[in-house]
Design a protein around this motif. Structure first.
Motif, short mmCIF file in Angstrom:
data_model
loop_
_atom_site.label_atom_id
_atom_site.label_comp_id
_atom_site.label_asym_id
_atom_site.label_seq_id
_atom_site.Cartn_x
_atom_site.Cartn_y
_atom_site.Cartn_z
N TRP A 94 0.80 -1.22 0.00
CA TRP A 94 0.00 0.00 0.00
C TRP A 94 0.83 1.27 0.00
CZ3 TRP A 94 0.49 2.90 4.47
CH2 TRP A 94 0.81 2.24 5.65
N TYR A 95 2.14 1.21 0.15
CA TYR A 95 2.98 2.40 -0.07
C TYR A 95 3.00 2.81 -1.55
CZ TYR A 95 5.12 2.24 4.65
OH TYR A 95 5.35 2.27 6.01
N PRO A 96 3.23 1.87 -2.48
CA PRO A 96 3.33 2.27 -3.90
C PRO A 96 2.12 3.01 -4.45
CG PRO A 96 4.28 0.10 -3.61
CD PRO A 96 3.62 0.45 -2.30
N PRO A 97 0.86 2.57 -4.20
CA PRO A 97 -0.26 3.35 -4.72
C PRO A 97 -0.31 4.77 -4.17
CG PRO A 97 -0.99 1.14 -4.13
CD PRO A 97 0.41 1.28 -3.62
N LEU A 98 0.09 4.96 -2.90
CA LEU A 98 0.09 6.31 -2.34
C LEU A 98 1.16 7.17 -3.00
CD1 LEU A 98 -0.47 5.54 1.46
CD2 LEU A 98 -2.11 6.48 -0.18
N ILE A 99 2.28 6.56 -3.34
CA ILE A 99 3.32 7.30 -4.07
C ILE A 99 2.82 7.66 -5.47
CG2 ILE A 99 5.58 7.08 -5.16
CD1 ILE A 99 6.60 5.78 -2.71
N PHE A 100 2.10 6.75 -6.10
CA PHE A 100 1.54 7.05 -7.43
C PHE A 100 0.51 8.17 -7.34
CE2 PHE A 100 3.86 3.86 -9.43
CZ PHE A 100 3.57 3.83 -10.80
N LEU A 101 -0.21 8.26 -6.24
CA LEU A 101 -1.13 9.38 -6.05
C LEU A 101 -0.35 10.69 -6.07
CD1 LEU A 101 -3.91 10.59 -5.24
CD2 LEU A 101 -3.25 10.18 -2.85
N GLY A 102 0.77 10.74 -5.36
CA GLY A 102 1.60 11.94 -5.35
C GLY A 102 2.21 12.23 -6.70
N ILE A 103 2.65 11.17 -7.40
CA ILE A 103 3.23 11.36 -8.73
C ILE A 103 2.20 11.95 -9.69
CG2 ILE A 103 4.13 10.15 -10.76
CD1 ILE A 103 5.46 8.17 -8.83
N ASP A 269 6.07 12.80 0.59
CA ASP A 269 7.32 12.90 1.35
C ASP A 269 7.33 11.90 2.50
OD1 ASP A 269 8.23 14.86 -0.32
OD2 ASP A 269 7.72 16.52 1.02
N THR A 270 6.21 11.81 3.22
CA THR A 270 6.12 10.88 4.35
C THR A 270 6.27 9.43 3.89
OG1 THR A 270 4.65 12.39 5.54
CG2 THR A 270 4.67 10.10 6.26
N ILE A 271 5.55 9.08 2.84
CA ILE A 271 5.60 7.70 2.34
C ILE A 271 6.99 7.38 1.79
CG2 ILE A 271 4.63 6.07 0.70
CD1 ILE A 271 2.78 6.77 2.99
N THR A 272 7.62 8.34 1.14
CA THR A 272 8.97 8.12 0.60
C THR A 272 9.95 7.82 1.73
OG1 THR A 272 8.56 9.54 -1.32
CG2 THR A 272 10.86 9.14 -0.73
N ILE A 273 9.84 8.56 2.83
CA ILE A 273 10.71 8.33 3.98
C ILE A 273 10.50 6.92 4.54
CG2 ILE A 273 11.17 8.98 6.38
CD1 ILE A 273 10.53 11.88 5.54
N LEU A 274 9.24 6.56 4.77
CA LEU A 274 8.93 5.25 5.36
C LEU A 274 9.34 4.12 4.42
CD1 LEU A 274 5.41 5.97 6.91
CD2 LEU A 274 7.61 5.86 8.08
N LEU A 275 9.06 4.29 3.13
CA LEU A 275 9.42 3.25 2.17
C LEU A 275 10.93 3.09 2.07
CD1 LEU A 275 7.73 2.59 -1.22
CD2 LEU A 275 10.19 2.77 -1.14
#
Length: 387
Positions: A94-103, A269-275
């Motif tokens: 579930w990290y990748p879809p949230l990053i795609f939302l930001g992208i 930014d948050t998800i990138t740090i955690l990932l």
């Protein structure tokens, strides 16, 4: 009494030392710590994807602090530990879809909308994914689902690689994720030699027409049509493609600016740090330093090279059918991979080496954003018949 006290103290000191990292360290731990420091050095000294390499590099340091199991829940593989809980965002996908939302909220698809044929370049670059998949199967040692997860490295898209490997090859996820992000960071080193090798001096000087202006209505319609076309074709790509196009819609609608700013700012930014931290921490020497990991790094590099070459060669082939004045500069073929916007910048940098007034960046962004869509579609295809 004094002798027994000294013996007791010595035994406690010996026991304490047996739990330290110095006592439990292996050459493998030191090797991984070296790679973590190398990632941090490249990010700071040469600015190679610092937003990714610094969290991953520091995560490698965290994951390779050796300790003796004393019932403590410390490492990323210890059930219930803090790192294990954070890592579930990777393993559950579930990290990748949230990053795609930001992208999606950061991406401007204008270059692609104004010149839709550039989508074909992004599609051609995905040949690296399927080429590496076939090669991995031929080499042996990997199951079809593992070969598919390895092949996605060629898309130069870390979140997509993590998403697919979490579904197809969870045991290889650490090596695949680190490999994907490593090659994303090394775009400025890997791509230019192949771009020069596969193009002629004349081709490098091709000037492309300025892209037409794109209306706000077109920008709003694009994510809706894009979602319906791609996800009806490849429904298994919905988690990534759905979030990508949703993020783009809240950006282009003009009435959800706060949502768009959150998606492309604090959230990503948050998800990138955690990932980054958790992926790095998953590279424990005992889990990571295997023959399979070495094969994955080699196949990942091959996949990325194939993708780059396929994009450049496709443009050369496509130009055979285009009239003079409408031809495409093959130097933007490298941008078909999903490393946004680094591979588009490389098109610009290499192009200006031969003509300092030929600006290719605006054209290269077309296949570059098409590559984002293409890699997600390719992941959906692989997940569909291998999952």
């Amino acid at each position: 009494m004094q002798e027994s006290f000294l013996s007791f103290l010595a035994e406690n000191l010996r026991l304490f030392f047996s739990y330290t990292g110095f006592y439990n360290a292996t050459p493998g731990h030191f090797a991984m710590i070296f790679f973590g420091l190398l990632f941090i050095f490249l990010a700071i000294r040469y600015e190679f994807e610092p937003m990714l390499l610094i969290p991953i590099g520091f995560g490698i340091l965290i994951g390779n602090i050796p300790f003796k199991d004393a019932g403590l829940q410390l490492g990323i593989y210890e059930e219930g530990s803090v790192f294990n809980i954070l890592y579930q965002g990777v393993t559950s996908g579930w990290y990748p879809p949230l990053i795609f939302l930001g992208i999606g909220a950061m991406t401007d698809f204008s270059a692609l909308i104004s010149n839709p044929k550039l989508m074909l370049i992004g599609a051609s670059a995905q040949f690296g994914i399927f080429g590496a998949y076939i090669i991995a199967l031929q080499l042996g040692g990997f199951e079809p689902n593992q070969a598919g997860a390895i092949g996605i490295i060629g898309g130069a898209d870390g979140p997509t690689a993590i998403f697919l490997s979490s579904k197809l090859a969870p045991n290889l996820m650490g090596a695949i994720a680190v490999s994907a992000y490593s090659y994303m960071a090394l775009v400025p080193i890997i791509q230019p030699p192949f771009m020069r090798l596969l193009t002629t001096p004349k081709e490098r000087l091709i000037r492309m027409k300025s892209p037409r202006a794109v209306s706000s209505t077109e920008k709003i319609i694009f994510p809706i049509v894009g979602l319906l076309l791609t996800c009806f074709l490849v429904p298994s790509g919905l988690p990534l493609l759905g979030m990508l196009f949703f993020g783009n819609l809240i950006k282009e609608s003009g009435v959800t600016r706060r949502l768009a700013e959150t998606a492309r700012g604090p959230l990503i930014d948050t998800i990138t740090i955690l990932l980054g931290i958790t992926v790095g921490a998953s590279t424990q020497a005992t889990q990571f330093l295997t023959l399979s990991s070495i094969k994955i790094f080699c196949l990942g590099a091959l996949s990325f090279v194939i993708a780059t070459c396929a994009g450049v060669l496709f443009v050369k082939f496509f130009n055979l059918f285009l009239r003079e004045g409408n031809k495409i500069n093959p130097l933007i073929g490298n941008a078909g991979v999903s490393a946004v916007p680094d591979s588009a910048r490389i098109s610009q940098v290499v192009g200006m080496e031969y003509d300092s007034t030929n600006y290719l960046l605006m054209h290269a962004m077309g296949p570059n954003v098409a590559g984002v869509i293409g890699s997600a579609v390719a992941a959906g295809i692989l997940l569909g018949f291998l999952g």
